[in-house]
Design an enzyme around this catalytic site. Structure first.
Site, PDB file in Angstrom:
ATOM      1  N   GLY A  13      37.284 -11.221 -34.358  1.00 35.68           N
ATOM      2  CA  GLY A  13      37.433 -10.590 -35.533  1.00 35.68           C
ATOM      3  C   GLY A  13      38.586 -11.756 -36.377  1.00 35.68           C
ATOM      4  O   GLY A  13      39.456 -11.162 -37.242  1.00 35.68           O
ATOM      5  N   ALA A  14      38.786 -12.887 -35.979  1.00 33.53           N
ATOM      6  CA  ALA A  14      40.104 -13.775 -35.860  1.00 33.53           C
ATOM      7  C   ALA A  14      39.783 -14.732 -37.103  1.00 33.53           C
ATOM      8  O   ALA A  14      40.891 -15.514 -37.485  1.00 33.53           O
ATOM      9  CB  ALA A  14      40.341 -14.411 -34.585  1.00 33.53           C
ATOM     10  N   ASP A  63      28.565 -12.932 -32.105  1.00 35.52           N
ATOM     11  CA  ASP A  63      28.369 -11.649 -32.561  1.00 35.52           C
ATOM     12  C   ASP A  63      28.721 -10.588 -31.481  1.00 35.52           C
ATOM     13  O   ASP A  63      27.807 -10.716 -30.327  1.00 35.52           O
ATOM     14  CB  ASP A  63      26.695 -11.463 -33.162  1.00 35.52           C
ATOM     15  CG  ASP A  63      26.488  -9.894 -33.633  1.00 35.52           C
ATOM     16  OD1 ASP A  63      27.450  -9.096 -33.305  1.00 35.52           O
ATOM     17  OD2 ASP A  63      25.400  -9.833 -34.191  1.00 35.52           O
ATOM     18  N   VAL A  64      29.754  -9.997 -31.651  1.00 33.82           N
ATOM     19  CA  VAL A  64      30.636  -9.133 -30.405  1.00 33.82           C
ATOM     20  C   VAL A  64      29.674  -7.976 -30.111  1.00 33.82           C
ATOM     21  O   VAL A  64      29.573  -7.528 -28.975  1.00 33.82           O
ATOM     22  CB  VAL A  64      31.908  -8.802 -30.780  1.00 33.82           C
ATOM     23  CG1 VAL A  64      32.799 -10.196 -30.609  1.00 33.82           C
ATOM     24  CG2 VAL A  64      32.268  -8.183 -32.008  1.00 33.82           C
ATOM     25  N   SER A 142      42.761   2.675 -35.056  1.00 34.95           N
ATOM     26  CA  SER A 142      42.963   2.987 -36.461  1.00 34.95           C
ATOM     27  C   SER A 142      43.578   4.401 -36.597  1.00 34.95           C
ATOM     28  O   SER A 142      42.970   5.337 -35.714  1.00 34.95           O
ATOM     29  CB  SER A 142      41.862   2.935 -37.130  1.00 34.95           C
ATOM     30  OG  SER A 142      42.164   3.215 -38.511  1.00 34.95           O
ATOM     31  N   TYR A 154      33.113   5.349 -38.983  1.00 31.86           N
ATOM     32  CA  TYR A 154      34.436   4.386 -38.435  1.00 31.86           C
ATOM     33  C   TYR A 154      35.373   5.414 -37.778  1.00 31.86           C
ATOM     34  O   TYR A 154      36.004   4.967 -36.930  1.00 31.86           O
ATOM     35  CB  TYR A 154      35.092   3.974 -39.828  1.00 31.86           C
ATOM     36  CG  TYR A 154      36.106   2.925 -39.562  1.00 31.86           C
ATOM     37  CD1 TYR A 154      36.015   1.587 -39.218  1.00 31.86           C
ATOM     38  CD2 TYR A 154      37.608   3.211 -39.769  1.00 31.86           C
ATOM     39  CE1 TYR A 154      37.063   0.633 -39.202  1.00 31.86           C
ATOM     40  CE2 TYR A 154      38.616   2.253 -39.587  1.00 31.86           C
ATOM     41  CZ  TYR A 154      38.277   1.329 -39.326  1.00 31.86           C
ATOM     42  OH  TYR A 154      39.365   0.239 -39.056  1.00 31.86           O
ATOM     43  N   ALA A 155      35.869   6.521 -38.294  1.00 32.91           N
ATOM     44  CA  ALA A 155      36.580   7.447 -37.394  1.00 32.91           C
ATOM     45  C   ALA A 155      36.108   7.633 -35.963  1.00 32.91           C
ATOM     46  O   ALA A 155      36.816   7.643 -35.136  1.00 32.91           O
ATOM     47  CB  ALA A 155      36.749   8.831 -38.351  1.00 32.91           C
ATOM     48  N   ALA A 157      34.146   5.764 -34.272  1.00 32.74           N
ATOM     49  CA  ALA A 157      34.470   4.613 -33.426  1.00 32.74           C
ATOM     50  C   ALA A 157      35.631   4.192 -32.819  1.00 32.74           C
ATOM     51  O   ALA A 157      36.053   3.829 -31.613  1.00 32.74           O
ATOM     52  CB  ALA A 157      33.852   3.298 -34.284  1.00 32.74           C
ATOM     53  N   LYS A 158      36.753   4.344 -33.871  1.00 29.92           N
ATOM     54  CA  LYS A 158      37.936   4.075 -33.463  1.00 29.92           C
ATOM     55  C   LYS A 158      38.536   5.371 -32.537  1.00 29.92           C
ATOM     56  O   LYS A 158      39.460   4.924 -31.891  1.00 29.92           O
ATOM     57  CB  LYS A 158      39.046   4.112 -34.735  1.00 29.92           C
ATOM     58  CG  LYS A 158      38.506   2.955 -35.942  1.00 29.92           C
ATOM     59  CD  LYS A 158      38.781   1.537 -34.849  1.00 29.92           C
ATOM     60  CE  LYS A 158      38.702   0.453 -35.929  1.00 29.92           C
ATOM     61  NZ  LYS A 158      38.692  -0.882 -35.018  1.00 29.92           N
TER      62      LYS A 158
END
Length: 252
Positions: A13-14, A63-64, A142, A154-155, A157-158
């Site tokens: 994601g760079a 695609d990671v 995150s 998202y929560a 996953a993080k």
């Protein structure tokens, strides 16, 4: 001597935000960096910037969330540089929605890109790291891991990233590999700008509102997170493993 002289780093994601800032920071300190993003075209400008500044970098499309892509990316790095010393798992997306409005596809996309991808990249990287008896893995979590309205995917996953990190530190520690996580708060990136747009605000207005809830009274910058990642990837953090470090201006 630069702290990452002769080290080989992969940053996912760079192409922008925290990932781009991290790739630049590692390269400035002597690392050869694989700038990885969804396509080579997206990654190329950051890699070119590093090379123009006198560093060493290669742009790789990957695609990671796809195992064969991760395997091919890792093989490309090993073919080019001969080893892999540092892995920064930064790639991530958001698909924000309240639970009752969130389709399963949005859950799957975020879990796959933000969590499964880290498993795949760590799984691929551990083999050359274990063989070398040395490795540094830094995963991006995150503050949302503590719970965030409209971000159940998202929560989750993080939060999973933190469990993954702690477990891999236990498993890989005996082989000289440290694994840590960085959990940013509000950082001024394209991702947070997109969040502002979704709620009908300009990025600056959204940042100003967020800053009132942060003890330091400002939002963070990608370079500030990159500095913490670089520390955890360095030999100065050789006895730090299994930790999640929050970089959020003191927010609770």
């Amino acid at each position: 001597m630069s702290r990452f002289a002769e080290r080989i780093a992969v940053v996912t994601g760079a192409a922008q935000g925290i990932g781009a800032a991290t790739a630049r920071r590692l390269a400035a300190d002597g690392a050869s960096v694989a700038v990885v993003d969804l396509t080579e075209d997206r990654a190329r400008p950051v890699a070119a910037e590093i090379v123009e500044a006198g560093g060493t970098a290669v742009a790789i499309g990957c695609d990671v969330a796809v195992e064969r892509d991760v395997a091919a990316m890792t093989a490309q790095v090993l073919d080019r540089f001969g080893r892999l010393d540092i892995l920064v798992n930064n790639a991530g997306i958001t698909r924000d929605n309240l639970l009752f409005k969130m389709p399963a596809a949005e859950w799957d996309a975020v879990i796959s890109t933000n969590l499964t991808s880290m498993f795949l990249c760590c799984h691929a990287a551990q083999q050359p790291m274990v063989a070398a008896g040395y490795g540094r893995i830094v995963n991006l979590s995150s503050r949302s891991a503590l719970g965030a309205r409209g971000q159940v995917n998202y929560a989750a996953a993080k939060a999973g990233v933190q469990g993954l990190t702690a477990t891999l530190a236990i498993e890989l520690g005996p082989f000289g590999v440290t694994v840590n996580a960085v959990a940013p708060g509000y950082i001024a990136t394209a991702m947070t700008a997109a969040t502002a747009q979704r709620v009908g605000l300009e990025a600056d207005d959204h940042q100003q509102r967020a800053a009132t809830q942060i003890p330091l009274r400002r939002v963070g910058q990608p370079t500030e997170v990159a500095e913490v990642i670089a520390f955890l990837a360095s030999d100065a953090a050789s006895y730090v493993s299994g930790q999640t470090l929050y970089v959020n201006g003191g927010a609770r």
